[in-house]
Design an enzyme around this catalytic site. Structure first.
Site, PDB file in Angstrom:
ATOM      1  N   ASP A 122       0.454 -16.680 -11.125  1.00 55.18           N
ATOM      2  CA  ASP A 122       1.168 -15.603 -11.825  1.00 55.18           C
ATOM      3  C   ASP A 122       2.673 -15.861 -11.872  1.00 55.18           C
ATOM      4  O   ASP A 122       3.404 -15.208 -12.622  1.00 55.18           O
ATOM      5  CB  ASP A 122       0.878 -14.234 -11.183  1.00 55.18           C
ATOM      6  CG  ASP A 122       1.236 -14.143  -9.705  1.00 55.18           C
ATOM      7  OD1 ASP A 122       1.710 -15.139  -9.126  1.00 55.18           O
ATOM      8  OD2 ASP A 122       1.034 -13.046  -9.120  1.00 55.18           O
ATOM      9  N   GLU A 123       3.152 -16.816 -11.051  1.00 52.74           N
ATOM     10  CA  GLU A 123       4.603 -17.076 -11.006  1.00 52.74           C
ATOM     11  C   GLU A 123       5.143 -17.639 -12.316  1.00 52.74           C
ATOM     12  O   GLU A 123       6.360 -17.667 -12.516  1.00 52.74           O
ATOM     13  CB  GLU A 123       4.933 -18.043  -9.869  1.00 52.74           C
ATOM     14  CG  GLU A 123       4.627 -17.457  -8.522  1.00 52.74           C
ATOM     15  CD  GLU A 123       5.246 -18.248  -7.385  1.00 52.74           C
ATOM     16  OE1 GLU A 123       6.171 -19.043  -7.635  1.00 52.74           O
ATOM     17  OE2 GLU A 123       4.793 -18.063  -6.262  1.00 52.74           O
ATOM     18  N   LYS A 152       4.401 -25.546 -12.797  1.00 55.84           N
ATOM     19  CA  LYS A 152       3.097 -24.950 -13.099  1.00 55.84           C
ATOM     20  C   LYS A 152       3.084 -24.435 -14.543  1.00 55.84           C
ATOM     21  O   LYS A 152       2.091 -24.587 -15.253  1.00 55.84           O
ATOM     22  CB  LYS A 152       2.779 -23.808 -12.126  1.00 55.84           C
ATOM     23  CG  LYS A 152       2.485 -24.249 -10.706  1.00 55.84           C
ATOM     24  CD  LYS A 152       1.276 -25.158 -10.556  1.00 55.84           C
ATOM     25  CE  LYS A 152      -0.041 -24.484 -10.849  1.00 55.84           C
ATOM     26  NZ  LYS A 152      -1.203 -25.376 -10.535  1.00 55.84           N
TER      27      LYS A 152
HETATM   28  P1  NAD Z   1      -2.299 -26.324  -1.134  1.00 51.92           P
HETATM   29  O1  NAD Z   1      -0.915 -26.856  -1.063  1.00 51.92           O
HETATM   30  O2  NAD Z   1      -2.878 -25.631   0.061  1.00 51.92           O
HETATM   31  O3  NAD Z   1      -3.305 -27.504  -1.510  1.00 51.92           O
HETATM   32  C1  NAD Z   1      -3.023 -28.456  -2.486  1.00 51.92           C
HETATM   33  C2  NAD Z   1      -4.035 -29.589  -2.355  1.00 51.92           C
HETATM   34  O4  NAD Z   1      -3.771 -30.539  -3.389  1.00 51.92           O
HETATM   35  C3  NAD Z   1      -3.930 -30.341  -1.016  1.00 51.92           C
HETATM   36  O5  NAD Z   1      -5.214 -30.582  -0.493  1.00 51.92           O
HETATM   37  C4  NAD Z   1      -3.242 -31.650  -1.406  1.00 51.92           C
HETATM   38  O6  NAD Z   1      -3.594 -32.733  -0.564  1.00 51.92           O
HETATM   39  C5  NAD Z   1      -3.759 -31.847  -2.829  1.00 51.92           C
HETATM   40  N1  NAD Z   1      -2.861 -32.685  -3.638  1.00 51.92           N
HETATM   41  C6  NAD Z   1      -1.518 -32.571  -3.783  1.00 51.92           C
HETATM   42  N2  NAD Z   1      -1.050 -33.530  -4.595  1.00 51.92           N
HETATM   43  C7  NAD Z   1      -2.124 -34.260  -4.995  1.00 51.92           C
HETATM   44  C8  NAD Z   1      -2.288 -35.374  -5.838  1.00 51.92           C
HETATM   45  N3  NAD Z   1      -1.247 -35.939  -6.449  1.00 51.92           N
HETATM   46  N4  NAD Z   1      -3.534 -35.869  -6.028  1.00 51.92           N
HETATM   47  C9  NAD Z   1      -4.590 -35.304  -5.415  1.00 51.92           C
HETATM   48  N5  NAD Z   1      -4.504 -34.258  -4.577  1.00 51.92           N
HETATM   49  C10 NAD Z   1      -3.279 -33.726  -4.376  1.00 51.92           C
HETATM   50  O7  NAD Z   1      -2.324 -25.379  -2.407  1.00 51.92           O
HETATM   51  P2  NAD Z   1      -3.120 -24.012  -2.655  1.00 51.92           P
HETATM   52  O8  NAD Z   1      -2.316 -22.887  -2.146  1.00 51.92           O
HETATM   53  O9  NAD Z   1      -4.525 -24.185  -2.237  1.00 51.92           O
HETATM   54  O10 NAD Z   1      -3.045 -23.955  -4.256  1.00 51.92           O
HETATM   55  C11 NAD Z   1      -4.047 -24.599  -5.033  1.00 51.92           C
HETATM   56  C12 NAD Z   1      -3.797 -24.309  -6.492  1.00 51.92           C
HETATM   57  O11 NAD Z   1      -3.828 -22.915  -6.723  1.00 51.92           O
HETATM   58  C13 NAD Z   1      -2.439 -24.786  -6.996  1.00 51.92           C
HETATM   59  O12 NAD Z   1      -2.611 -25.290  -8.295  1.00 51.92           O
HETATM   60  C14 NAD Z   1      -1.591 -23.532  -7.006  1.00 51.92           C
HETATM   61  O13 NAD Z   1      -0.582 -23.625  -7.983  1.00 51.92           O
HETATM   62  C15 NAD Z   1      -2.625 -22.497  -7.361  1.00 51.92           C
HETATM   63  N6  NAD Z   1      -2.359 -21.130  -6.908  1.00 51.92           N
HETATM   64  C16 NAD Z   1      -2.085 -20.885  -5.591  1.00 51.92           C
HETATM   65  C17 NAD Z   1      -1.928 -19.573  -5.158  1.00 51.92           C
HETATM   66  C18 NAD Z   1      -1.667 -19.245  -3.702  1.00 51.92           C
HETATM   67  O14 NAD Z   1      -1.485 -18.080  -3.366  1.00 51.92           O
HETATM   68  N7  NAD Z   1      -1.669 -20.203  -2.782  1.00 51.92           N
HETATM   69  C19 NAD Z   1      -2.030 -18.523  -6.082  1.00 51.92           C
HETATM   70  C20 NAD Z   1      -2.284 -18.817  -7.433  1.00 51.92           C
HETATM   71  C21 NAD Z   1      -2.463 -20.130  -7.826  1.00 51.92           C
HETATM   72  O1  DAU Z   2       1.887 -15.785  -6.676  1.00 47.55           O
HETATM   73  C1  DAU Z   2       1.143 -16.938  -6.464  1.00 47.55           C
HETATM   74  C2  DAU Z   2       1.911 -17.905  -5.593  1.00 47.55           C
HETATM   75  O2  DAU Z   2       1.852 -17.396  -4.268  1.00 47.55           O
HETATM   76  C3  DAU Z   2       1.363 -19.324  -5.645  1.00 47.55           C
HETATM   77  O3  DAU Z   2       1.549 -19.832  -6.926  1.00 47.55           O
HETATM   78  C4  DAU Z   2       2.054 -20.232  -4.628  1.00 47.55           C
HETATM   79  O4  DAU Z   2       1.427 -21.500  -4.607  1.00 47.55           O
HETATM   80  C5  DAU Z   2       1.930 -19.593  -3.260  1.00 47.55           C
HETATM   81  O5  DAU Z   2       2.611 -20.363  -2.292  1.00 47.55           O
HETATM   82  C6  DAU Z   2       2.483 -18.178  -3.287  1.00 47.55           C
HETATM   83  O6  DAU Z   2       3.918 -18.208  -3.523  1.00 47.55           O
HETATM   84  P1  DAU Z   2       4.938 -17.278  -2.703  1.00 47.55           P
HETATM   85  O7  DAU Z   2       6.254 -17.921  -2.749  1.00 47.55           O
HETATM   86  O8  DAU Z   2       4.798 -15.866  -3.141  1.00 47.55           O
HETATM   87  O9  DAU Z   2       4.237 -17.415  -1.245  1.00 47.55           O
HETATM   88  P2  DAU Z   2       4.831 -17.603   0.226  1.00 47.55           P
HETATM   89  O10 DAU Z   2       3.671 -17.503   1.154  1.00 47.55           O
HETATM   90  O11 DAU Z   2       5.707 -18.788   0.338  1.00 47.55           O
HETATM   91  O12 DAU Z   2       5.746 -16.299   0.406  1.00 47.55           O
HETATM   92  C7  DAU Z   2       5.221 -14.994   0.206  1.00 47.55           C
HETATM   93  C8  DAU Z   2       6.385 -14.010   0.320  1.00 47.55           C
HETATM   94  O13 DAU Z   2       6.841 -13.991   1.689  1.00 47.55           O
HETATM   95  C9  DAU Z   2       7.599 -14.403  -0.497  1.00 47.55           C
HETATM   96  O14 DAU Z   2       8.210 -13.215  -0.982  1.00 47.55           O
HETATM   97  C10 DAU Z   2       8.531 -15.092   0.505  1.00 47.55           C
HETATM   98  C11 DAU Z   2       8.228 -14.352   1.784  1.00 47.55           C
HETATM   99  N1  DAU Z   2       8.345 -15.123   3.041  1.00 47.55           N
HETATM  100  C12 DAU Z   2       7.772 -16.365   3.111  1.00 47.55           C
HETATM  101  C13 DAU Z   2       7.819 -17.086   4.287  1.00 47.55           C
HETATM  102  C14 DAU Z   2       7.203 -18.470   4.390  1.00 47.55           C
HETATM  103  C15 DAU Z   2       8.967 -14.537   4.151  1.00 47.55           C
HETATM  104  O15 DAU Z   2       9.477 -13.409   4.106  1.00 47.55           O
HETATM  105  N2  DAU Z   2       8.995 -15.254   5.321  1.00 47.55           N
HETATM  106  C16 DAU Z   2       8.448 -16.497   5.439  1.00 47.55           C
HETATM  107  O16 DAU Z   2       8.499 -17.081   6.540  1.00 47.55           O
END
Ligand code: NAD
Ligand code: DAU
Length: 332
Positions: A122-123, A152
């Site tokens: 959603d970012e 992204k």
């Molecule tokens: P993550 O960082 O936990 O995992 C990423 C994975 O991708 C890892 O296993 C890493 O080894 C692999 N990777 C990185 N570069 C690579 C490459 N060049 N080739 C092959 N593998 C590679 O990430 P996540 O939080 O699980 O996010 C996964 C997907 O979901 C991402 O596309 C992210 O943008 C999306 N997303 C994440 C969130 C969230 O809240 N974490 C929310 C919405 C969307």
């Molecule tokens: O919205 C989806 C996104 O959510 C994904 O696309 C990203 O991959 C995922 O990392 C996440 O992004 P955020 O930046 O929102 O997530 P993060 O866990 O880094 O931080 C969540 C919120 O907490 C953000 O407002 C920053 C704040 N934060 C984060 C850390 C690590 C703190 O206040 N303290 C912290 O130590």
């Protein structure tokens, strides 16, 4: 029964998806993962070996990607550099993996005529004011803030162009913030849970008023499977579970669930360019494809997540000290 290729299947959401698919379908899964600092092979431990193939490799490796696409029915693309704070420190890997990696996969999807589902965030829509009554929809204009979210957004636009120009059979989903098991300790919720376990005070960026729209990773997985099965080619679906909470409330809830005083945390340096609020309207996914989340109760999901980190210290401990040293060097 399908043969699915899951990129980034050793990461947080990818591994949750692999667990979900093996539990809820007859599909075979091939994981392609580079095992960066964020990938962990142990996140796939205990899954049936005959239904899971693990390939250690890079999504920018075109010959490898081409070979793998030849043998699969569909691809779900999770692999990415995913952490905003890292993208502020060193953006380059975000361009390589998120842009060039997605391009490499799209070219293989085009050559082999494969169904492709792109996982996004959603970012890409930027942020909303705290008092704005609106939420993100599929029509919200792109307005990314960070190096992470801009790469992204770029990857989403590549997918749209490959659908329109080359007829690639792709769909896109943009999901809100996930929580659950197997999330790296650099991220907000696991960082604070593991801080409390280690006797370190949780760290809140700025005043903690920033709002995130939390969804359990398993609900994200069921939504992606629904789109893979029933989504219309070329369409984008927003995934969210009506889970808006500000960071201060989340930290206080973690402390409460872990038996600590609600105010036992520190305010630290804010993130540069910190997005204020994300909020998803997932009406299209719910009404057109019939999806519903199952983890309605954030507090119960968070309590289960706390329990998972308590029981799986060997999974997260190796990364913890390095992550805290990195944050400490930035006053966070
Ligand atoms: P993550 O960082 O936990 O995992 C990423 C994975 O991708 C890892 O296993 C890493 O080894 C692999 N990777 C990185 N570069 C690579 C490459 N060049 N080739 C092959 N593998 C590679 O990430 P996540 O939080 O699980 O996010 C996964 C997907 O979901 C991402 O596309 C992210 O943008 C999306 N997303 C994440 C969130 C969230 O809240 N974490 C929310 C919405 C969307
Ligand atoms: O919205 C989806 C996104 O959510 C994904 O696309 C990203 O991959 C995922 O990392 C996440 O992004 P955020 O930046 O929102 O997530 P993060 O866990 O880094 O931080 C969540 C919120 O907490 C953000 O407002 C920053 C704040 N934060 C984060 C850390 C690590 C703190 O206040 N303290 C912290 O130590």
């Amino acid at each position: 029964m399908r043969n699915l290729l899951v990129t980034g299947g050793a990461g947080f959401i990818g591994s949750n998806f692999v667990h979900h698919v093996l539990e809820h379908t007859d599909d075979h899964v091939t994981v392609l993962d580079k095992l960066t600092y964020a990938g962990n092979r142990a996140s796939l431990d205990g899954l049936p070996a005959e239904r899971l193939t693990f390939i250690h490799g890079d999504i920018t490796d075109a010959p490898l990607v081409d070979r793998l696409f030849a043998d699969v029915d569909a691809v779900v693309h999770y692999a990415a550099e995913s952490h905003n704070d890292n993208s502020l420190h060193d953006p380059r890997p975000f361009l390589d993996t998120n842009i060039i990696g997605t391009y490499t996969l799209l070219e293989a999807a085009r050559r082999h005529g494969r169904r492709f589902h792109h996982i996004s965030t959603d970012e890409v829509y930027g942020d909303l004011e705290l008092d704005d009554p609106s939420r993100f929809t599929e029509q919200t204009p792109y307005n990314p803030s960070s190096p992470y979210s801009s790469t992204k957004a770029g990857s989403d636009l590549l997918v749209r162009a490959w659908v329109r120009s080359f007829g690639v059979q792709a769909t896109i989903s943009n999901c809100s913030n996930n929580y659950g098991p197997y999330q790296h300790v650099e991220k907000f919720i696991p960082r604070q849970i593991t801080n409390v376990i280690r006797g370190i005070r949780p760290k809140l960026y700025g005043a903690g008023e920033n709002v995130r729209d939390w969804i359990h990773a398993d609900d994200h997985s069921s939504a992606v499977l629904t789109i893979l099965d029933k989504g219309e080619i070329g369409e984008t679906y927003l995934i969210g579970a009506d889970g808006e909470k500000n960071n201060k409330d989340v930290v206080e809830l973690i402390l409460e669930l872990m038996g600590e005083p609600k105010d036992a945390y520190d305010h630290v340096t804010d993130r540069a360019g910190h997005d204020l609020r994300y909020a998803i309207d997932s009406t299209k996914l719910r009404t057109e494809l019939g999806w519903q989340p199952t983890y309605g109760d954030f507090e119960a999901g968070l309590a289960a997540t706390v329990q998972w980190y308590r029981e799986n210290e060997s999974w997260w401990a190796p990364a913890k000290d390095g992550v805290e040293a990195f944050y400490a060097s930035k006053g966070q």
